[in-house]
Design an enzyme around this catalytic site. Sequence first.
Site, PDB file in Angstrom:
ATOM      1  CG  ASP A  62      -1.837  -1.060   1.593  1.00 37.83           C
ATOM      2  OD1 ASP A  62      -1.832  -1.738   0.537  1.00 37.83           O
ATOM      3  OD2 ASP A  62      -3.014  -0.836   1.898  1.00 37.83           O
ATOM      4  NE  ARG A 182      -8.340  -3.737   6.538  1.00 37.57           N
ATOM      5  CZ  ARG A 182      -9.312  -5.429   6.917  1.00 37.57           C
ATOM      6  NH1 ARG A 182      -9.122  -5.283   7.907  1.00 37.57           N
ATOM      7  NH2 ARG A 182      -9.482  -5.171   5.150  1.00 37.57           N
ATOM      8  CD1 TRP A 319      -5.857  -7.105  -0.972  1.00 37.88           C
ATOM      9  CD2 TRP A 319      -3.798  -8.830  -0.176  1.00 37.88           C
ATOM     10  NE1 TRP A 319      -4.724  -6.423  -0.301  1.00 37.88           N
ATOM     11  CE2 TRP A 319      -4.257  -7.381   0.018  1.00 37.88           C
ATOM     12  CE3 TRP A 319      -3.570  -9.711  -0.432  1.00 37.88           C
ATOM     13  CZ2 TRP A 319      -2.356  -7.506   0.500  1.00 37.88           C
ATOM     14  CZ3 TRP A 319      -2.172  -9.598   0.476  1.00 37.88           C
ATOM     15  CH2 TRP A 319      -1.953  -8.073   1.095  1.00 37.88           C
TER      16      TRP A 319
END
Length: 829
Positions: A62, A182, A319
Amino acid sequence: MKRTAMTPSAVRAGGAAVALLALVATAVVLGIAPQARATSSSTPDSMRSVYHLTPPAGWLSDPQRPVYAGGKYQFYYLHSTQDNGPGGWEHATTADTVAFDDQGTALPLATAFPVWTGSSVVDTNNTAGFGAGAIVALATQPTDGDAFQQSQYLWYSTDGGATFTQYGPPVIANPDASDWFRDPKIVWDAAHSDWVAVIGRQQKLSFYTSPDLKTWTHRSDFSYTSPNIGGFECPDIFQMKADDGTWHWVMAGSMQGDYSGKPDTYAYWTGTWDGTTFTPDQTDPQWLDWGWDWYAAVSWPDAANPDTSRYAIGWMNNWHYAPHTVPTDASDGYNGQMSVVRKLSLKNEGSGVYSLLSQPTPQLANYATTTVHPADVTLSGTQALDYHGQAYELDADLAWTTANNIGISVGTNSNASRKTNIGVYNGNLYVDRGGSDQVPYSFGSFQQSQAPLPTGTSSVHLRILVDHGSVEVFVGDGRITLSNQAFFASSDTGISLYTIGGSGTFSNLSITEFAHVQTAAHPATPYADFEGSSYGSWTTTGSAFGSGPATGTLTGQQTVTGYLGTRLVNSYLGGDSATGTLTSPAFTIGHSYINFLLGGGHHPRSSDVFADFEGTTWGSGWTSSGSFSGQGPSTESLSGQVGSKVLDTYVGGGDSATGAITSPAFTITRDYLDFLIAGGNHPWGSSGAASVNLLVNGQVVRSATGSNSSTMSAVNWDLHSLIGTRAQLQVVDHATGSWGHIMVDQVLFTNAANATAGEPDDQTTVNLVVGGQVVRTATGQDSEHLSWRSWKVDDLAGQSAQLQVIDHNTGSWGHVDLDEVTFDDTPAA
């Protein structure tokens, strides 16, 4: 972003149309000119991206939104020493959004306490009490290593973002022991004098506000559950002025859109923020990217125009396959890259709709080294471009009336069995990377991405950015983009155009190569930096170069940029009419590359005649077999021939004559091999071929044949990717029927397509001279911006050489600019 293992979904709904299009697109069979792959090492060739941000080593994921401090953007990204392992924030800086300097670890990994995604701000007004201008970051960390205790911790820096200190316990604690709480993104809300934090949750976003970055109050939630596009990760929030002068809030998140047939990228809403609640203009989001690999993206203000312009960057991964090893794990010791930085603007589309537009950062153009312009093409079927490369931007206009599938294949190999297709089919712009898939690096069922085009579209402008591991496509004004990984093998260097079901036109084609940004950001110690008042042991002739380097732009000259330091070689002294040379002392070639910055006029060195076939034999060192043994050139008067003779395989028996005529071995030192050809149409690879072939290591890497005509036509082979390679030219005639012969004339080594022998010597060049012969040459691009150039010279190792800068031109752009000559083991371009 979640650092623990994601729960994989099953193959999701919405893929039927994609699967159908993939079948159609992969049905394209392309005839590509072959190319060589020369390597003598068992070590994998480097596949490091040329103009994308990659980590020095290890795992990259990220991006963290940059802040502007110390005259540069302070950029951070998640980094680990192991693939998909625990880690912290790596720090890099950039002044121009292209070349990034690694600055090491900023937020470190502690035992059982990794640092995950968050964001930082410059606390200009010292609201947090760490000092005016302190950089304050909020980052998700799993308390005691427990993923169900994700909380937001504060870090602060008082040295411009180089090092950070952790403040203490969480400033925003996990409210419900959730493993999806998050990626805080914080922004200053000037209208309400508050900091705003948006935090990603499962199918919702939570908003908090704070006066001091330490004490936070939950204000509201924004939910989006139908259609199901998964949970919110790496949210984004900012204000921006649109092209009509109105201000808007934009809220975004990285989503798992493939649950509902959408992208796995950056979804955004425009709307309003009243200090507690975000209200969207429309219920459903728009998508900033329609590919599979633009995730965890962040945006930040353009320091030069913060109201109307932003930059953005995304992690080029997904992912569904991010935990897999990739080719660069073996070749270069790293895994992961960022997208190119984009420049964003906000456009009023009418009816209350505002859309983000994106284009590659304009500063990328400052790293352009070479641009070629293939001719316009109208075709039904396929046609290969005579270009080979692995890191470039391809621009093209596509138009069609009857074709139901039209596109461009990049990364093609010699038989077109490998390729990535970018095209238009059934109202969608698609990128199909299935033809580039590799085991064990497969993308599985995520081979193709697509975006809907406006109804009735019959033409598109494409900007296609190709690097070793990626393809990014920008359509028109940038409302539609598609970003995808694509792992190209070292032999995947070709480009081809195709249509199915009708004809189409490809126009305004250009291919631009770029400097290697990591080398450009960290040049080796220069052999010559031209920072002195004289040239030292370099010698000059004529008046163009004066007695020493110039201090930048000279009188009457356009502004010169891109050089390093305060001085450079600049032959504009006295204007374009001045001429002369500048020659280095002799040196021994001891590195694999000679890199330098070059600008000025585009006036290549004149062509070298390799064979004109005007003698009684084929030429010195040429050999022949079969019917051509003991024969030689023929006196003819073909349309377009040069001189009185040509090589003609009709000699020695007419159409029934067979055999081969082969040149001596030579080293490729120029960008192009040009020649004239006529005769029969019998391509190499067909039964009874009659063709001209270029051989490297005994393999055919370029080939041409006639068109059943006695009129000579020009052939131009782009050889820039083969410079330094040993090769031979071979004329083969295995044809015995009608038009069973081939004619060849005027073989030239040159730096321009369609060159002719005997051009005036009006060059503005930098040349490498070995043994009295020019073995490498480069010229400018009619630009006063100096760009990196690279010569691969390992074939010349140990030999004595000199550099010579030549200005023989007295017309427009009749000068050359040079700076920062380095000897290195990595290329600048």
